[in-house]
Design a protein around this motif. Structure first.
Motif, PDB file in Angstrom:
ATOM      1  N   ASP A   1       0.842  -1.178   0.000  1.00  0.00           N
ATOM      2  CA  ASP A   1       0.000   0.000   0.000  1.00  0.00           C
ATOM      3  C   ASP A   1       0.887   1.240   0.000  1.00  0.00           C
ATOM      4  N   LYS A   2       0.508   2.249  -0.766  1.00  0.00           N
ATOM      5  CA  LYS A   2       1.294   3.485  -0.772  1.00  0.00           C
ATOM      6  C   LYS A   2       1.295   4.135   0.603  1.00  0.00           C
ATOM      7  N   ALA A   3       0.135   4.072   1.282  1.00  0.00           N
ATOM      8  CA  ALA A   3       0.058   4.668   2.614  1.00  0.00           C
ATOM      9  C   ALA A   3       0.981   3.950   3.590  1.00  0.00           C
ATOM     10  N   TYR A   4       1.095   2.628   3.458  1.00  0.00           N
ATOM     11  CA  TYR A   4       1.950   1.831   4.331  1.00  0.00           C
ATOM     12  C   TYR A   4       3.415   2.207   4.116  1.00  0.00           C
ATOM     13  N   ALA A   5       3.825   2.247   2.850  1.00  0.00           N
ATOM     14  CA  ALA A   5       5.208   2.585   2.538  1.00  0.00           C
ATOM     15  C   ALA A   5       5.501   4.034   2.919  1.00  0.00           C
ATOM     16  N   PHE A   6       4.527   4.917   2.710  1.00  0.00           N
ATOM     17  CA  PHE A   6       4.716   6.321   3.063  1.00  0.00           C
ATOM     18  C   PHE A   6       4.897   6.475   4.567  1.00  0.00           C
ATOM     19  N   GLU A   7       4.100   5.758   5.345  1.00  0.00           N
ATOM     20  CA  GLU A   7       4.234   5.814   6.802  1.00  0.00           C
ATOM     21  C   GLU A   7       5.609   5.317   7.242  1.00  0.00           C
ATOM     22  N   GLU A   8       6.113   4.273   6.577  1.00  0.00           N
ATOM     23  CA  GLU A   8       7.456   3.793   6.903  1.00  0.00           C
ATOM     24  C   GLU A   8       8.508   4.853   6.581  1.00  0.00           C
ATOM     25  N   LEU A   9       8.304   5.571   5.493  1.00  0.00           N
ATOM     26  CA  LEU A   9       9.236   6.636   5.126  1.00  0.00           C
ATOM     27  C   LEU A   9       9.198   7.752   6.173  1.00  0.00           C
ATOM     28  N   VAL A  10       8.009   8.120   6.607  1.00  0.00           N
ATOM     29  CA  VAL A  10       7.875   9.136   7.663  1.00  0.00           C
ATOM     30  C   VAL A  10       8.580   8.661   8.937  1.00  0.00           C
ATOM     31  N   ALA A  11       8.355   7.397   9.301  1.00  0.00           N
ATOM     32  CA  ALA A  11       8.959   6.857  10.525  1.00  0.00           C
ATOM     33  C   ALA A  11      10.475   6.827  10.430  1.00  0.00           C
ATOM     34  N   GLU A  12      10.994   6.487   9.249  1.00  0.00           N
ATOM     35  CA  GLU A  12      12.446   6.414   9.104  1.00  0.00           C
ATOM     36  C   GLU A  12      13.069   7.806   9.163  1.00  0.00           C
ATOM     37  N   ILE A  13      12.431   8.782   8.492  1.00  0.00           N
ATOM     38  CA  ILE A  13      12.938  10.161   8.560  1.00  0.00           C
ATOM     39  C   ILE A  13      12.803  10.700   9.979  1.00  0.00           C
ATOM     40  N   GLY A  14      11.640  10.455  10.597  1.00  0.00           N
ATOM     41  CA  GLY A  14      11.430  10.921  11.967  1.00  0.00           C
ATOM     42  C   GLY A  14      12.419  10.309  12.942  1.00  0.00           C
ATOM     43  N   ALA A  15      12.693   9.013  12.771  1.00  0.00           N
ATOM     44  CA  ALA A  15      13.684   8.350  13.631  1.00  0.00           C
ATOM     45  C   ALA A  15      15.057   8.965  13.406  1.00  0.00           C
ATOM     46  N   GLY A  16      15.351   9.327  12.147  1.00  0.00           N
ATOM     47  CA  GLY A  16      16.629   9.982  11.863  1.00  0.00           C
ATOM     48  C   GLY A  16      16.756  11.304  12.593  1.00  0.00           C
ATOM     49  N   LEU A  17      15.668  12.062  12.649  1.00  0.00           N
ATOM     50  CA  LEU A  17      15.684  13.337  13.382  1.00  0.00           C
ATOM     51  C   LEU A  17      15.892  13.092  14.878  1.00  0.00           C
ATOM     52  N   CYS A  18      15.194  12.081  15.417  1.00  0.00           N
ATOM     53  CA  CYS A  18      15.363  11.749  16.836  1.00  0.00           C
ATOM     54  C   CYS A  18      16.785  11.302  17.130  1.00  0.00           C
ATOM     55  N   CYS A  19      17.325  10.452  16.254  1.00  0.00           N
ATOM     56  CA  CYS A  19      18.679   9.944  16.453  1.00  0.00           C
ATOM     57  C   CYS A  19      19.701  11.075  16.387  1.00  0.00           C
ATOM     58  N   ALA A  20      19.507  11.980  15.450  1.00  0.00           N
ATOM     59  CA  ALA A  20      20.427  13.114  15.337  1.00  0.00           C
ATOM     60  C   ALA A  20      20.372  13.973  16.586  1.00  0.00           C
ATOM     61  N   ASP A  21      19.184  14.165  17.125  1.00  0.00           N
ATOM     62  CA  ASP A  21      19.012  14.977  18.328  1.00  0.00           C
ATOM     63  C   ASP A  21      19.671  14.329  19.535  1.00  0.00           C
ATOM     64  N   LEU A  22      19.653  12.974  19.569  1.00  0.00           N
ATOM     65  CA  LEU A  22      20.227  12.243  20.699  1.00  0.00           C
ATOM     66  C   LEU A  22      21.687  11.856  20.475  1.00  0.00           C
ATOM     67  N   GLY A  23      22.203  12.128  19.269  1.00  0.00           N
ATOM     68  CA  GLY A  23      23.582  11.745  18.967  1.00  0.00           C
ATOM     69  C   GLY A  23      23.746  10.262  18.713  1.00  0.00           C
ATOM     70  N   LEU A  24      22.664   9.604  18.260  1.00  0.00           N
ATOM     71  CA  LEU A  24      22.713   8.170  17.977  1.00  0.00           C
ATOM     72  C   LEU A  24      23.112   7.930  16.527  1.00  0.00           C
ATOM     73  N   PRO A  25      23.642   6.749  16.224  1.00  0.00           N
ATOM     74  CA  PRO A  25      23.965   6.419  14.827  1.00  0.00           C
ATOM     75  C   PRO A  25      22.716   6.534  13.965  1.00  0.00           C
ATOM     76  N   ASN A  26      22.837   7.236  12.853  1.00  0.00           N
ATOM     77  CA  ASN A  26      21.693   7.437  11.963  1.00  0.00           C
ATOM     78  C   ASN A  26      21.880   6.574  10.728  1.00  0.00           C
ATOM     79  N   VAL A  27      21.493   5.297  10.831  1.00  0.00           N
ATOM     80  CA  VAL A  27      21.643   4.365   9.715  1.00  0.00           C
ATOM     81  C   VAL A  27      20.302   3.704   9.449  1.00  0.00           C
ATOM     82  N   LEU A  28      20.102   3.294   8.214  1.00  0.00           N
ATOM     83  CA  LEU A  28      18.881   2.575   7.867  1.00  0.00           C
ATOM     84  C   LEU A  28      19.011   1.152   8.369  1.00  0.00           C
ATOM     85  N   HIS A  29      18.155   0.771   9.305  1.00  0.00           N
ATOM     86  CA  HIS A  29      18.200  -0.589   9.829  1.00  0.00           C
ATOM     87  C   HIS A  29      17.923  -1.590   8.725  1.00  0.00           C
TER      88      HIS A  29
END
Length: 314
Positions: free
Chosen positions: A227-255
């Protein structure tokens, strides 16, 4: 009672379908940021010999899908020989191998009799030790006490970030996901992760999913992979996690567990040049929403998408 023999099974299709399903779930059983408790290492035959080739990947995937903790697999007769018995109603897995036979035929040009070797795929049915009663104790994975993982160098910041977010986070099992239907995050135990940084970054990803619930930012969750909505939500989550990781100084890699969505993201971005802008905006909204818990009680922002509950978003 011995189980009836099953015939006409498309062995290659069954194996391929299971591997594809695990990839579509975003959780390849051979690559994840946490350890599968009790079932690490290659699957083993009843004699302790490791499986090889496609049998390794298939039994790994099946064991992961069924939640088996034992590494051992064996046939019905092998279990009987050990004084054990397969529980009634259990379904066996496939162990495959190539065999061959010789066929004599007439050469179309010379008319001479020639011998040709023909290879074909054969299989037999095996059961995991967790499906079998009365095996010697070593066939079953021991209960391992939770051993603490060394704290991250960023542990104080990680603890502060998550402490104020009122998400229902539960630990146990071998999967990481957020379920909109029951509104909780499920993660493996902290001790299962290879580091606290990986635990925190995985929790960031699932907490971004949590932010999109109907009672919060109300993002649309797709019903299934593809589903496009499913894949889009995953993209949002991955970008959002990247922002959180950057804020916390965590490794920002695609799991590795989320890499299987890449092809779908590419398709979305190629089909809509504004999609990445929209996804980044939604991810920024989610990040700010999560950060706001550390300052004051938030007023959930309104999203421009409808909400739809599904079984789980990984």
């Amino acid at each position: 009672m011995r189980p009836k023999k099953r015939t006409s099974r498309d062995v290659a299709a069954e194996i391929t379908d299971l591997i594809i399903r695990k990839l579509e779930e975003g959780v390849p059983p051979w690559s994840r940021p946490w350890r599968s408790t009790g079932a690490g290492g290659r699957p083993l035959r009843h004699c302790g010999t490791p499986y090889t080739g496609i049998n390794t990947l298939y039994l790994w995937a099946l064991g992961d899908a069924q939640g088996y903790r034992s590494r051992y697999w064996m046939t019905y007769r092998q279990a009987e020989a050990l004084g054990a018995n397969v529980r009634r109603g259990e379904t066996g897995a496939l162990s495959v191998y190539y065999s061959s036979f010789k066929k004599h035929e007439t050469h179309p040009e010379t008319g001479k009799d020639v011998e040709r070797s023909i290879r074909f795929l054969r299989h037999y049915v095996v059961f995991n030790a967790d499906q079998i009663d009365a095996l010697p104790a070593y066939f079953y994975a021991p209960d391992e006490p939770e051993t603490p993982v060394a704290p991250s160098a960023r542990q104080a910041a990680i603890d502060t970030f998550f402490a104020t977010i009122p998400a229902d986070v539960r630990h146990g099992g071998n999967q990481a996901y957020f379920t909109p239907t029951f509104d909780h995050i499920q993660l493996p135990h902290r001790s299962a992760f290879r580091s606290m940084d990986l635990y925190a970054s995985t929790r960031c990803h699932e907490t971004v999913h949590w932010s999109g619930h109907a009672s919060r930012l109300a993002r649309t969750f797709g019903k299934r992979f593809g589903d496009k909505a499913y894949a889009f939500e995953e993209l949002v989550a991955e970008i959002g996690a990247g922002l959180c990781c950057a804020d916390l100084g965590l490794p920002n890699v695609l799991h590795d567990g989320h890499a299987s969505y890449v092809g779908h993201w590419v398709g979305i971005l190629r089909g809509d040049k504004t999609a990445i802008i929209h996804a980044a905006s939604k991810a920024e909204q989610a990040f700010n929403f999560l950060k706001s818990f550390g300052a004051s009680a938030p007023d959930p922002a309104s999203g421009d998408d409808g909400a739809e509950a599904v079984a789980a978003t990984v």
